[in-house]
Design an enzyme around this catalytic site. Sequence first.
Site, PDB file in Angstrom:
ATOM      1  N   GLU A   1       0.848  -1.193   0.000  1.00  0.00           N
ATOM      2  CA  GLU A   1       0.000   0.000   0.000  1.00  0.00           C
ATOM      3  C   GLU A   1       0.886   1.245   0.000  1.00  0.00           C
ATOM      4  O   GLU A   1       1.772   1.384   0.853  1.00  0.00           O
ATOM      5  CB  GLU A   1      -0.927   0.013   1.219  1.00  0.00           C
TER       6      GLU A   1
ATOM      7  N   GLY B   1      -8.243   2.008   0.701  1.00  0.00           N
ATOM      8  CA  GLY B   1      -8.534   2.469  -0.643  1.00  0.00           C
ATOM      9  C   GLY B   1      -9.394   3.726  -0.676  1.00  0.00           C
ATOM     10  O   GLY B   1      -9.582   4.427   0.326  1.00  0.00           O
TER      11      GLY B   1
ATOM     12  N   ALA C   1     -21.269  16.790 -14.008  1.00  0.00           N
ATOM     13  CA  ALA C   1     -22.485  16.445 -13.260  1.00  0.00           C
ATOM     14  C   ALA C   1     -22.503  14.948 -12.976  1.00  0.00           C
ATOM     15  O   ALA C   1     -23.522  14.285 -13.139  1.00  0.00           O
ATOM     16  CB  ALA C   1     -23.729  16.872 -14.039  1.00  0.00           C
TER      17      ALA C   1
ATOM     18  N   ILE D   1     -20.913  11.867  -8.001  1.00  0.00           N
ATOM     19  CA  ILE D   1     -20.251  12.528  -6.882  1.00  0.00           C
ATOM     20  C   ILE D   1     -20.447  14.031  -6.969  1.00  0.00           C
ATOM     21  O   ILE D   1     -20.557  14.715  -5.943  1.00  0.00           O
ATOM     22  CB  ILE D   1     -18.752  12.161  -6.831  1.00  0.00           C
ATOM     23  N   ALA D   2     -20.534  14.580  -8.178  1.00  0.00           N
ATOM     24  CA  ALA D   2     -20.765  16.018  -8.334  1.00  0.00           C
ATOM     25  C   ALA D   2     -22.112  16.420  -7.759  1.00  0.00           C
ATOM     26  O   ALA D   2     -22.234  17.434  -7.062  1.00  0.00           O
ATOM     27  CB  ALA D   2     -20.686  16.399  -9.817  1.00  0.00           C
TER      28      ALA D   2
ATOM     29  N   GLU E   1     -22.670  21.051 -16.838  1.00  0.00           N
ATOM     30  CA  GLU E   1     -22.656  19.785 -17.568  1.00  0.00           C
ATOM     31  C   GLU E   1     -22.618  20.082 -19.059  1.00  0.00           C
ATOM     32  O   GLU E   1     -23.490  20.786 -19.584  1.00  0.00           O
ATOM     33  CB  GLU E   1     -23.883  18.951 -17.218  1.00  0.00           C
TER      34      GLU E   1
ATOM     35  N   GLY F   1     -15.009  12.970 -13.801  1.00  0.00           N
ATOM     36  CA  GLY F   1     -14.639  11.580 -14.018  1.00  0.00           C
ATOM     37  C   GLY F   1     -13.375  11.184 -13.269  1.00  0.00           C
ATOM     38  O   GLY F   1     -12.765  11.991 -12.559  1.00  0.00           O
TER      39      GLY F   1
ATOM     40  N   ASP G   1     -11.441  -0.698  -9.463  1.00  0.00           N
ATOM     41  CA  ASP G   1     -11.569   0.397 -10.424  1.00  0.00           C
ATOM     42  C   ASP G   1     -10.437   0.478 -11.436  1.00  0.00           C
ATOM     43  O   ASP G   1     -10.531   1.249 -12.396  1.00  0.00           O
ATOM     44  CB  ASP G   1     -11.650   1.733  -9.672  1.00  0.00           C
TER      45      ASP G   1
ATOM     46  N   HIS H   1     -46.778  -2.996   7.170  1.00  0.00           N
ATOM     47  CA  HIS H   1     -47.299  -1.644   6.985  1.00  0.00           C
ATOM     48  C   HIS H   1     -46.930  -0.800   8.199  1.00  0.00           C
ATOM     49  O   HIS H   1     -46.990  -1.283   9.337  1.00  0.00           O
ATOM     50  CB  HIS H   1     -48.828  -1.704   6.843  1.00  0.00           C
TER      51      HIS H   1
END
Length: 459
Positions: A33, A39, A181, A184-185, A203, A268, A309, A442
Amino acid sequence: MRKLDAIVIGSGQGGTPLAKALAQSGLNTVIIEKRWVGGTCVNDGCTPTKTMIADARAAYVVKHSYDHGVDVRSFTIDLPTIIARKNKVVASSRNNTEKGLQQTKGLELLYGTAVFTGQKIISVMKDDGTTETLTADKIFINTGAKPLIPAIPGLAHVSYYDSTSLLDVDKIPTHLVIVGASYIALEMGQLFRRLGSTVSILEKSHRILPKEDEDIAHAVQDMLVSEGITIHTGAAVTELNQLVPEKIQVTLSTNDILEASHILLASGRVPQSAALHPAATGLQVDDKGYILVNEYLETNVPGIYALGDVKPGPAFTHVSYNDYIILRNNLLKHTRQSTQDRPLLYCMFTDPELGRVGLTEQEAQQRQLPFTVVSLPMSKVARGIETGETRGLMKAIVHRETMEILGASILGASGGEVMTVLQMAMAGRIRADQLRDMMFAHPLFSESLNNLFMQLKQA
């Protein structure tokens, strides 16, 4: 050179449990790491942002408490306390993760920067300044992604924030201008608007959330606009100029000019692969730098895998964790699990939140499937009316012939939880007409799945 059974590069939500599982199976394992364990999710993403979003939610509830008969004449926002609480939550999660790694028998946590220098050969520049060379038959890459810094004229001379640095801003922005946009934005825009900032979101496309159906995207935009956020669509940034400290001129392709105190770049993310020198070990990457893998998460180099990712595909924590599950089961339990056909699901944590699973209406149209759309505004959900949470809608895509649920978008309070109910139904092949007639407790938000699918009588 030190020979190991397994090396994991990166301690994200996939790499951390994988390293522990490998070591617990008897493999001599090192996890490398370069910064902090946990992360993006723990340090820069889910944990800190959702903690701060909860604080902003508290401010919103107080502001609107009069609607519930609680008259709070005034209140103040203490940003240092919000940041300190966020840091405490992050530190607790990070420390617990680190402790879990250090206490795993057969696993070594190594802090340093990893670089491939040959076929399955890794050089690690350790934090103490020394270098060590490692090799292993099995190598797993979990280095994640980082914010994309777009090429904007004038950016090099402007003070700006990304989704990581904004979490430690030292004052509430007077006017926060957000470039992009993304999910996260929108989350950050609403967060800081609720803390008192003027917020403008830019955007370049003709609408926000292009991966969502238009009715869902419009509902999200209406929700944000109702809170005082300005959204400019079809608006690319053509130039930035730092006029004075905390005064930045933003020129748009629409010829509009904004003055911002703070700029957030949220257009991004890019994979953190280049610094690994993947070519040195023969790894194939795409034109964006993502490490290419097959359906079993193995790269073109036998024995080297990528998860999370840093590989192509949806960049979500739960995807990274599921990557770990697949690798663990395939390598240690000798199964043959694949990434193919696993459901796409996620939650955008605006307030109310957007939970999504499966196909959208536009995707079902593209596949030319026979389908029916059912939707229900949250203003007709009993639980929503009782709690005052009436913004948003429930929407599902149902196969017209089989009554199979193809997908759903739930924009509303507990939207992610209701989406998960539908995810479980889809996994268990429970049909929409069965949910229509099923008994739910309910009054819950999920109970309104009865009413949502009741429309199938007229379909």
